[in-house]
Design an enzyme around this catalytic site. Structure first.
Site, PDB file in Angstrom:
ATOM      1  N   ASN A   1      45.589  23.694  55.100  1.00 41.82           N
ATOM      2  CA  ASN A   1      47.004  23.345  55.320  1.00 41.82           C
ATOM      3  C   ASN A   1      47.947  24.525  55.062  1.00 41.82           C
ATOM      4  O   ASN A   1      49.142  24.413  55.285  1.00 41.82           O
ATOM      5  CB  ASN A   1      47.418  22.131  54.474  1.00 41.82           C
ATOM      6  CG  ASN A   1      47.710  22.503  53.030  1.00 41.82           C
ATOM      7  OD1 ASN A   1      47.136  23.455  52.495  1.00 41.82           O
ATOM      8  ND2 ASN A   1      48.599  21.771  52.394  1.00 41.82           N
TER       9      ASN A   1
ATOM     10  N   GLY B   1      39.909   9.267  55.884  1.00 38.01           N
ATOM     11  CA  GLY B   1      40.426  10.285  56.796  1.00 38.01           C
ATOM     12  C   GLY B   1      40.659  11.604  56.068  1.00 38.01           C
ATOM     13  O   GLY B   1      40.030  11.885  55.038  1.00 38.01           O
TER      14      GLY B   1
ATOM     15  N   SER C   1      58.834  16.108  60.347  1.00 35.65           N
ATOM     16  CA  SER C   1      58.379  16.869  59.185  1.00 35.65           C
ATOM     17  C   SER C   1      59.547  17.163  58.236  1.00 35.65           C
ATOM     18  O   SER C   1      60.627  17.585  58.661  1.00 35.65           O
ATOM     19  CB  SER C   1      57.743  18.186  59.626  1.00 35.65           C
ATOM     20  OG  SER C   1      57.455  18.967  58.486  1.00 35.65           O
ATOM     21  N   LEU C   2      59.300  16.936  56.946  1.00 32.12           N
ATOM     22  CA  LEU C   2      60.341  17.195  55.942  1.00 32.12           C
ATOM     23  C   LEU C   2      60.131  18.543  55.252  1.00 32.12           C
ATOM     24  O   LEU C   2      60.981  18.973  54.474  1.00 32.12           O
ATOM     25  CB  LEU C   2      60.349  16.065  54.906  1.00 32.12           C
ATOM     26  CG  LEU C   2      60.818  14.715  55.471  1.00 32.12           C
ATOM     27  CD1 LEU C   2      60.478  13.582  54.527  1.00 32.12           C
ATOM     28  CD2 LEU C   2      62.312  14.740  55.759  1.00 32.12           C
ATOM     29  N   SER C   3      59.021  19.205  55.563  1.00 36.44           N
ATOM     30  CA  SER C   3      58.749  20.494  54.915  1.00 36.44           C
ATOM     31  C   SER C   3      59.874  21.515  55.153  1.00 36.44           C
ATOM     32  O   SER C   3      60.270  22.211  54.203  1.00 36.44           O
ATOM     33  CB  SER C   3      57.411  21.061  55.387  1.00 36.44           C
ATOM     34  OG  SER C   3      56.376  20.219  54.964  1.00 36.44           O
TER      35      SER C   3
ATOM     36  N   LEU D   1      49.636   7.491  48.729  1.00 37.68           N
ATOM     37  CA  LEU D   1      50.007   8.827  49.233  1.00 37.68           C
ATOM     38  C   LEU D   1      51.205   8.778  50.186  1.00 37.68           C
ATOM     39  O   LEU D   1      51.786   9.811  50.516  1.00 37.68           O
ATOM     40  CB  LEU D   1      48.818   9.497  49.935  1.00 37.68           C
ATOM     41  CG  LEU D   1      47.541   9.707  49.124  1.00 37.68           C
ATOM     42  CD1 LEU D   1      46.676  10.775  49.787  1.00 37.68           C
ATOM     43  CD2 LEU D   1      47.813  10.111  47.687  1.00 37.68           C
TER      44      LEU D   1
ATOM     45  N   GLY E   1      53.809   9.168  47.142  1.00 38.26           N
ATOM     46  CA  GLY E   1      53.329  10.410  47.737  1.00 38.26           C
ATOM     47  C   GLY E   1      54.296  11.581  47.689  1.00 38.26           C
ATOM     48  O   GLY E   1      53.959  12.681  48.152  1.00 38.26           O
TER      49      GLY E   1
ATOM     50  N   LYS F   1      44.622  20.612  61.232  1.00 30.71           N
ATOM     51  CA  LYS F   1      44.105  20.991  59.914  1.00 30.71           C
ATOM     52  C   LYS F   1      42.624  21.378  59.917  1.00 30.71           C
ATOM     53  O   LYS F   1      42.211  22.234  59.151  1.00 30.71           O
ATOM     54  CB  LYS F   1      44.326  19.848  58.913  1.00 30.71           C
ATOM     55  CG  LYS F   1      45.739  19.748  58.396  1.00 30.71           C
ATOM     56  CD  LYS F   1      45.801  18.673  57.326  1.00 30.71           C
ATOM     57  CE  LYS F   1      47.111  18.718  56.591  1.00 30.71           C
ATOM     58  NZ  LYS F   1      47.142  17.804  55.442  1.00 30.71           N
TER      59      LYS F   1
HETATM   60  P1  NAP Z   1      43.910  10.061  58.897  1.00 29.05           P
HETATM   61  O1  NAP Z   1      43.059  11.266  58.841  1.00 29.05           O
HETATM   62  O2  NAP Z   1      44.251   9.459  60.232  1.00 29.05           O
HETATM   63  O3  NAP Z   1      43.173   8.931  58.006  1.00 29.05           O
HETATM   64  C1  NAP Z   1      43.665   7.639  57.885  1.00 29.05           C
HETATM   65  C2  NAP Z   1      42.580   6.727  57.312  1.00 29.05           C
HETATM   66  O4  NAP Z   1      43.148   5.415  57.171  1.00 29.05           O
HETATM   67  C3  NAP Z   1      41.358   6.577  58.208  1.00 29.05           C
HETATM   68  O5  NAP Z   1      40.199   6.468  57.421  1.00 29.05           O
HETATM   69  C4  NAP Z   1      41.637   5.247  58.912  1.00 29.05           C
HETATM   70  O6  NAP Z   1      40.501   4.565  59.316  1.00 29.05           O
HETATM   71  C5  NAP Z   1      42.301   4.476  57.803  1.00 29.05           C
HETATM   72  N1  NAP Z   1      43.088   3.357  58.304  1.00 29.05           N
HETATM   73  C6  NAP Z   1      44.133   3.395  59.152  1.00 29.05           C
HETATM   74  N2  NAP Z   1      44.607   2.153  59.381  1.00 29.05           N
HETATM   75  C7  NAP Z   1      43.799   1.300  58.678  1.00 29.05           C
HETATM   76  C8  NAP Z   1      43.747  -0.103  58.526  1.00 29.05           C
HETATM   77  N3  NAP Z   1      44.646  -0.896  59.123  1.00 29.05           N
HETATM   78  N4  NAP Z   1      42.800  -0.642  57.728  1.00 29.05           N
HETATM   79  C9  NAP Z   1      41.898   0.166  57.106  1.00 29.05           C
HETATM   80  N5  NAP Z   1      41.882   1.507  57.224  1.00 29.05           N
HETATM   81  C10 NAP Z   1      42.827   2.077  57.994  1.00 29.05           C
HETATM   82  O7  NAP Z   1      45.297  10.296  58.189  1.00 29.05           O
HETATM   83  P2  NAP Z   1      45.590  11.213  56.893  1.00 29.05           P
HETATM   84  O8  NAP Z   1      46.032  12.547  57.317  1.00 29.05           O
HETATM   85  O9  NAP Z   1      44.429  11.085  55.986  1.00 29.05           O
HETATM   86  O10 NAP Z   1      46.893  10.491  56.284  1.00 29.05           O
HETATM   87  C11 NAP Z   1      46.787   9.184  55.778  1.00 29.05           C
HETATM   88  C12 NAP Z   1      48.056   8.799  55.007  1.00 29.05           C
HETATM   89  O11 NAP Z   1      48.244   9.674  53.909  1.00 29.05           O
HETATM   90  C13 NAP Z   1      49.339   8.862  55.834  1.00 29.05           C
HETATM   91  O12 NAP Z   1      50.147   7.774  55.475  1.00 29.05           O
HETATM   92  C14 NAP Z   1      49.985  10.158  55.401  1.00 29.05           C
HETATM   93  O13 NAP Z   1      51.396  10.108  55.482  1.00 29.05           O
HETATM   94  C15 NAP Z   1      49.554  10.213  53.932  1.00 29.05           C
HETATM   95  N6  NAP Z   1      49.498  11.595  53.447  1.00 29.05           N
HETATM   96  C16 NAP Z   1      50.373  11.966  52.481  1.00 29.05           C
HETATM   97  C17 NAP Z   1      50.369  13.248  51.997  1.00 29.05           C
HETATM   98  C18 NAP Z   1      51.349  13.645  50.932  1.00 29.05           C
HETATM   99  O14 NAP Z   1      51.543  14.848  50.728  1.00 29.05           O
HETATM  100  N7  NAP Z   1      51.910  12.701  50.212  1.00 29.05           N
HETATM  101  C19 NAP Z   1      49.455  14.190  52.491  1.00 29.05           C
HETATM  102  C20 NAP Z   1      48.557  13.787  53.490  1.00 29.05           C
HETATM  103  C21 NAP Z   1      48.594  12.474  53.966  1.00 29.05           C
HETATM  104  P3  NAP Z   1      39.774   4.883  60.725  1.00 29.05           P
HETATM  105  O15 NAP Z   1      39.162   6.231  60.554  1.00 29.05           O
HETATM  106  O16 NAP Z   1      38.813   3.778  60.869  1.00 29.05           O
HETATM  107  O17 NAP Z   1      40.854   4.894  61.771  1.00 29.05           O
END
Ligand code: NAP
Length: 290
Positions: free
Chosen positions: A92, A133, A20-22, A229, A252, A71
């Site tokens: 969050n 997700g 975590s970088l927070s 993101l 992101g 979350k």
């Molecule tokens: P999550 O709840 O696990 O959701 C990930 C989603 O991606 C799910 O729908 C998953 O599908 C899909 N997925 C994963 N691998 C895939 C693939 N190979 N092909 C197609 N779909 C795929 O995770 P999250 O919390 O939403 O986070 C997702 C990303 O956003 C991460 O990289 C995270 O670092 C980034 N993020 C960034 C911030 C920011 O502040 N910049 C904030 C939150 C999240 P399934 O459900 O079918 O597994």
């Protein structure tokens, strides 16, 4: 930073938390504001989530961020939940007041922040959100808040996609959302002017992966905004491909810093030093990816 018996506690709960970088940018912000606070990572396993609230009250933790995997589960531990956190189904940011624990979701503020800098008629823009997700939920609410009338979501797992769709029933967003299978991306791309990657495809260490094949990138219209993101690496392959075509790209890092800044403002009731927090995150990311 001098920690004494008077230092107030803030922090983040999640598991695991090593990356975590927070803590980096939150402590930098607290120092810059001259506040006697410290922001601590608290690795909390799922089975211990409920006890955390009592323990934090006992030791005087004023507020904290919540990350994966808590979350959603944290909602049932709170006394007051904001409307937007209820809509997303995830919290969050948590803080303690006289009437108990409050929770909200600042990911929406984070998500829309870099988009607000771009002047567009959002009502005519149909975003294409890749993934269904947790982050996709913030993206959906954020796009609706910007004014997008139609929001398209693609997912790879039909069951999860259906569940995602059902979760918006009886909300004001239900009529704006359309759900599609991953294989439909090529037909959806010509109708989308904002592509949002909410999947982890392309995230460190899988930096050579992209959620879109090169042909899909080629078929994007020149005014398309591509928003990933992911903040590590910065930029991802997807953003490098989009930038090579001259498209507007967003990574992101702004979302991460802004969601943290809004949380900090809730806790300390002062304006957060956003640019300093951003600078501190970018320095930490440079070190991380070296
Ligand atoms: P999550 O709840 O696990 O959701 C990930 C989603 O991606 C799910 O729908 C998953 O599908 C899909 N997925 C994963 N691998 C895939 C693939 N190979 N092909 C197609 N779909 C795929 O995770 P999250 O919390 O939403 O986070 C997702 C990303 O956003 C991460 O990289 C995270 O670092 C980034 N993020 C960034 C911030 C920011 O502040 N910049 C904030 C939150 C999240 P399934 O459900 O079918 O597994």
């Amino acid at each position: 930073m001098k920690i004494t018996g008077k230092t107030k506690l803030l922090g983040i709960i999640g598991y695991p938390l090593e990356h975590s970088l927070s803590p980096v940018f939150q402590n930098q912000a607290l120092r810059a504001l001259g506040l006697d606070y410290v922001y601590v990572p608290f690795p909390v396993k799922q089975e211990n989530l409920k006890e955390v609230f009592q323990a934090f009250k006992a030791i005087g933790v004023r507020g904290f961020n919540v990350t994966i995997p808590h979350k959603e589960a944290v909602l049932s531990c709170l006394d007051h939940v904001s409307d937007k956190a209820r809509l997303i189904g995830a919290v969050n940011t948590v803080w303690l007041e006289k009437d108990g624990w409050h929770g909200t979701n600042t990911d929406i503020d984070g998500f829309i922040y870099p988009l607000l800098e771009i002047k567009r008629d959002w009502s005519h823009i149909t975003p294409l959100i890749l993934g269904n997700g947790g982050a996709a939920r913030a993206a959906v609410v954020g796009c609706a808040q910007l004014g997008c009338e139609k929001i398209t979501i693609v997912g790879r797992n039909p069951e999860k996609l259906t569940k995602f769709g059902l979760s918006w029933h009886n909300t004001p967003l239900q009529s704006r959302i359309s759900l599609h299978g991953w294989e439909e991306i090529p037909t959806l791309i010509p109708h989308s002017q904002l592509i949002v990657n909410t999947t982890p495809i392309g995230m460190y260490p899988h930096c050579q992966q992209s959620p879109l094949p090169p042909q899909a990138i080629e078929s994007l219209s020149p005014e398309t905004i591509v928003y990933d993101l992911i903040y590590n690496p910065r930029p991802t392959l997807l953003l490098r491909q989009a930038a090579a075509r001259g498209l507007t790209t967003i990574d992101g890092s702004d979302m991460l810093v802004k969601q943290g800044a809004v949380a900090l403002e809730i806790w300390v009731r002062q304006k957060a030093p956003l640019s300093l927090m951003r600078q501190s995150l970018l320095e930490a990311l440079d070190i991380k990816t070296e």
